[in-house]
Design a protein around this motif. Sequence first.
Motif, mmCIF file in Angstrom:
data_model
loop_
_atom_site.group_PDB
_atom_site.id
_atom_site.type_symbol
_atom_site.label_atom_id
_atom_site.label_comp_id
_atom_site.label_asym_id
_atom_site.label_seq_id
_atom_site.Cartn_x
_atom_site.Cartn_y
_atom_site.Cartn_z
ATOM 1 N N LEU A 46 1.015 -1.210 -0.071
ATOM 2 C CA LEU A 46 0.102 0.251 0.100
ATOM 3 C C LEU A 46 1.179 1.142 0.059
ATOM 4 N N ILE A 47 0.649 2.227 -0.945
ATOM 5 C CA ILE A 47 1.688 3.314 -1.430
ATOM 6 C C ILE A 47 0.615 4.389 -1.054
ATOM 7 N N SER A 48 0.947 5.475 -0.386
ATOM 8 C CA SER A 48 -0.033 6.665 -0.542
ATOM 9 C C SER A 48 1.106 8.136 -1.011
ATOM 10 N N GLY A 49 0.436 9.430 -0.569
ATOM 11 C CA GLY A 49 2.072 9.977 -0.272
ATOM 12 C C GLY A 49 1.418 11.223 -1.524
ATOM 13 N N GLY A 50 1.881 12.796 -1.430
ATOM 14 C CA GLY A 50 1.460 13.883 -1.503
ATOM 15 C C GLY A 50 2.559 14.832 -1.523
ATOM 16 N N GLY A 51 2.444 15.719 -1.234
ATOM 17 C CA GLY A 51 2.928 17.490 -1.320
ATOM 18 C C GLY A 51 2.890 17.238 0.577
ATOM 19 N N SER A 52 4.425 18.083 1.131
ATOM 20 C CA SER A 52 4.297 17.388 1.943
ATOM 21 C C SER A 52 3.763 19.050 2.588
ATOM 22 N N GLY A 53 4.266 19.166 3.989
ATOM 23 C CA GLY A 53 3.267 19.987 4.284
ATOM 24 C C GLY A 53 1.681 19.630 5.286
ATOM 25 N N HIS A 54 1.414 18.022 5.148
ATOM 26 C CA HIS A 54 -0.032 17.426 5.892
ATOM 27 C C HIS A 54 0.679 16.597 6.370
ATOM 28 N N GLU A 55 2.125 16.807 7.308
ATOM 29 C CA GLU A 55 2.107 16.467 8.400
ATOM 30 C C GLU A 55 1.107 15.933 9.930
ATOM 31 N N PRO A 56 1.716 14.761 10.160
ATOM 32 C CA PRO A 56 1.758 13.439 9.765
ATOM 33 C C PRO A 56 1.622 12.906 8.379
ATOM 34 N N ALA A 57 0.963 13.369 8.214
ATOM 35 C CA ALA A 57 0.557 12.327 6.830
ATOM 36 C C ALA A 57 1.520 12.655 5.706
ATOM 37 N N HIS A 58 1.915 11.760 5.379
ATOM 38 C CA HIS A 58 1.649 10.576 5.548
ATOM 39 C C HIS A 58 2.465 9.154 5.751
ATOM 40 N N PHE A 59 3.498 9.618 5.885
ATOM 41 C CA PHE A 59 4.588 8.902 6.300
ATOM 42 C C PHE A 59 4.268 8.444 7.899
ATOM 43 N N GLY A 60 3.367 9.043 8.454
ATOM 44 C CA GLY A 60 3.218 8.717 10.227
ATOM 45 C C GLY A 60 2.394 7.323 9.739
ATOM 46 N N TYR A 61 1.998 6.787 9.024
ATOM 47 C CA TYR A 61 0.816 6.017 8.757
ATOM 48 C C TYR A 61 1.609 4.569 7.944
ATOM 49 N N VAL A 62 2.918 5.155 7.550
ATOM 50 C CA VAL A 62 3.740 3.659 7.143
ATOM 51 C C VAL A 62 3.698 3.073 8.792
ATOM 52 N N GLY A 63 3.828 1.707 8.452
ATOM 53 C CA GLY A 63 4.575 1.078 9.693
ATOM 54 C C GLY A 63 3.186 -1.041 9.558
ATOM 55 N N GLU A 64 3.604 -1.605 9.710
ATOM 56 C CA GLU A 64 2.818 -2.615 9.939
ATOM 57 C C GLU A 64 1.328 -2.882 9.820
ATOM 58 N N GLY A 65 0.562 -3.025 9.642
ATOM 59 C CA GLY A 65 -1.368 -3.161 9.519
ATOM 60 C C GLY A 65 -1.549 -1.446 8.721
ATOM 61 N N MET A 66 -0.238 -1.050 8.073
ATOM 62 C CA MET A 66 -0.993 0.314 7.201
ATOM 63 C C MET A 66 -0.362 0.169 6.107
ATOM 64 N N LEU A 67 0.551 1.782 5.963
ATOM 65 C CA LEU A 67 1.034 1.946 4.595
ATOM 66 C C LEU A 67 2.054 1.085 4.515
ATOM 67 N N THR A 68 2.879 0.771 3.605
ATOM 68 C CA THR A 68 3.955 -0.701 2.755
ATOM 69 C C THR A 68 5.552 1.329 3.057
#
Length: 328
Positions: A46-68
Amino acid sequence: MKYIQNNPKNSVEAMLQGYFFERKHLIDYDSKHKIIYRQKENQVALISGGGSGHEPAHFGYVGEGMLTASVNGDLFVPPSADAVLAAIKKTDAGKGVLLIVKNYASDIAVFSQAKKDAEQMGHIVEMIIVTDDHSIENDVSYKKRHRGVAGTILVHKILGAYAQQGMELTELTILGNNIIENLYTLGVALTPARLPGNQTPSYMLNDDEVYFGVGIHGEKGYRKEPYISSEQLAIELINKLRRLNNWAPHEKYALLVNGLGSTPLMEQYIFANDLRRLFNMEHLDIPFVKVGTHLTSYNMHGISLTLLKIVDQQWVEALQQPTDASHW
């Protein structure tokens, strides 16, 4: 306005390096393409992302049971198609890849190009587009303008749980679209975001005003009015959601209260308490509640309300399933 930064041109890289410094025992970081990712696992990526400035989205949701993986662009600017392609190649373990994209033309163009390029290389890739923002008032054209906002986080969580359990790509794509069809977000700003290097706000708002329906990149909302109280904000948003959903007593909804960047937790929980009382009056069943700063508009003082209509009790179980993602 003062910012805790050094060279604004390097702020995204510095942020991601700092995040990797904290989480290097759980994630990897590709600094060339600004990708936070997990190693390949025997499941759909599962891959998501976009522009920065929306933290913790989206890197804060990379983890086991969420984003790859999360692919991170510059401030309010989507990543390149090459970066998304690199994320696909790093995470595809042979089960396929699902791209979860917020509904903005530039994001869709980038992820669509990466999907096309990856498929030419032999990867199996699907894409879903999150359209949870229902703030636009124009009943004729608003469906074309549904933006992807905080409800995206609930999509990440439910699909991440099902992917971890072994659901295949086709089924995950169908499930994702079903979730999106039942997902509603409304937002309100007390101040606009002010980006480093650009002291002109995206819209003007008097000190005593609030602005309903603003977007996470400073897109215009649908009405400004004098600020009265948290309860009045909650009443406005719930009244609009009632019209959209035409809900019946005892229907089930998951609730996400999201701070938009500069909203203290005290204010978020006061707003959540107003929602609690109002939902009780509506006789709705709210089996899942999440309160916090999840998808922001840089330093905007504001809040959003997301409701997900629960059409399958297993969605609640998926939301409750543990994850080691840092900001869930």
